[in-house]
Design a protein around this motif. Structure first.
Motif, short mmCIF file in Angstrom:
data_model
loop_
_atom_site.label_atom_id
_atom_site.label_comp_id
_atom_site.label_asym_id
_atom_site.label_seq_id
_atom_site.Cartn_x
_atom_site.Cartn_y
_atom_site.Cartn_z
N TYR A 67 -0.38 75.45 -5.52
CA TYR A 67 0.04 74.82 -4.27
C TYR A 67 0.74 73.49 -4.52
CZ TYR A 67 -1.56 78.25 -0.94
OH TYR A 67 -1.67 79.40 -0.20
N ILE A 127 -4.34 81.66 2.10
CA ILE A 127 -4.35 80.86 0.86
C ILE A 127 -4.08 81.76 -0.34
CG2 ILE A 127 -5.81 79.58 -0.75
CD1 ILE A 127 -7.24 78.38 1.66
N LEU A 160 -5.60 77.72 -7.86
CA LEU A 160 -5.01 77.65 -6.53
C LEU A 160 -4.37 76.29 -6.29
CD1 LEU A 160 -7.81 79.45 -4.48
CD2 LEU A 160 -5.49 80.30 -4.84
N MET A 197 -2.51 73.64 1.42
CA MET A 197 -3.16 74.95 1.52
C MET A 197 -3.40 75.30 2.97
SD MET A 197 -6.04 75.42 -1.40
CE MET A 197 -5.71 75.20 -3.13
#
Length: 235
Positions: A139, A153, A135, A146
């Motif tokens: 990002y 998300i 993640l 985020m």
């Protein structure tokens, strides 16, 4: 001593191999967990491409766990989905899911459907098992912070990953289409393993979505599920 057999150049030894069967017109190439190490994956695929197998049908099988932990999970997906056949000189490519793909698919589906994203869910487990690094990786690429909402998300992340997925399927849909295992002759390919001293059906009757049970049977299934089993996994 165990009997020794040769497949092209390499000796293969082990119990019961005197009756080992494998189709003579096939070349099987198997790649295990790359876990975000895209440069190493591409190097391996290029190496397979240099391995000459005249007259054989070249079948490349991935054992899953492309994602999480390493620095470039998206690059691993790009290489596996769009570059692997050319780099490895493969006539055919098969993808098998690892537990990390299953956790990620569960998380993406939960976010899409607005399901609980709290503790002890597959989404939380995916994050704790390396998903958080994936993640963060995406990002950073997007150049944005985020969101605070956990569903947002994952959904924004999913847009990036779905763009890598071949065809019109989402990443989760693509993973759901992968088989639990692949067999060629007496070679059985699976991500983690199979339960010993049981018929193979005992392991493979479990579905993808049974890999992370919300029940007291979690420990039992972790000893049995083909994507998770770690101990005593040889038949």
């Amino acid at each position: 001593r165990f009997p020794m057999h040769y497949t092209s150049r390499f000796p293969v030894t082990g119990p019961g191999l005197s009756n080992f069967s494998f189709p003579a017109d096939q070349a099987l190439m198997v790649v295990g967990d790359s876990h975000g190490q895209s440069a190493a994956l591409r190097d391996m695929l290029d190496g397979l491409g240099r391995f000459v197998t005249p007259g054989k049908h070249r079948h490349l099988v991935f054992l899953g766990d492309f994602v999480d932990r390493g620095p470039d999970s998206a690059g691993c997906l790009q290489a596996a989905f769009h570059e692997a056949a050319d780099r490895a000189g493969a006539d055919e490519v098969t993808y098998l899911p690892g537990n990390h793909e299953l956790l990620m698919a569960d998380a993406l589906e939960a976010a899409r459907d607005g399901l609980n994203m709290g503790s002890r869910t597959p989404a939380e487990c995916w994050s704790m098992n390396g998903g958080a690094s994936f993640l963060v990786e995406e990002y950073k690429k997007m150049g944005i912070d985020m969101p605070k909402d956990s569903h947002e998300i994952v959904n924004k992340f999913a847009t990036n990953i779905d763009a890598i997925t071949p065809g019109d399927m989402s990443f989760a849909e693509f993973v759901r289409s992968w088989p639990s295992h692949f067999r060629m002759g007496d070679v059985l390919c699976v991500h983690a393993g199979i339960t010993p001293k049981k018929p193979h059906e005992y392991t493979f009757e479990l579905t993808q979505k049974e890999h992370f049970p919300q029940s007291v049977m979690r420990d039992e299934l972790s000893q049995r599920h083909w994507a998770w089993i770690r101990d005593k996994f040889l038949a």
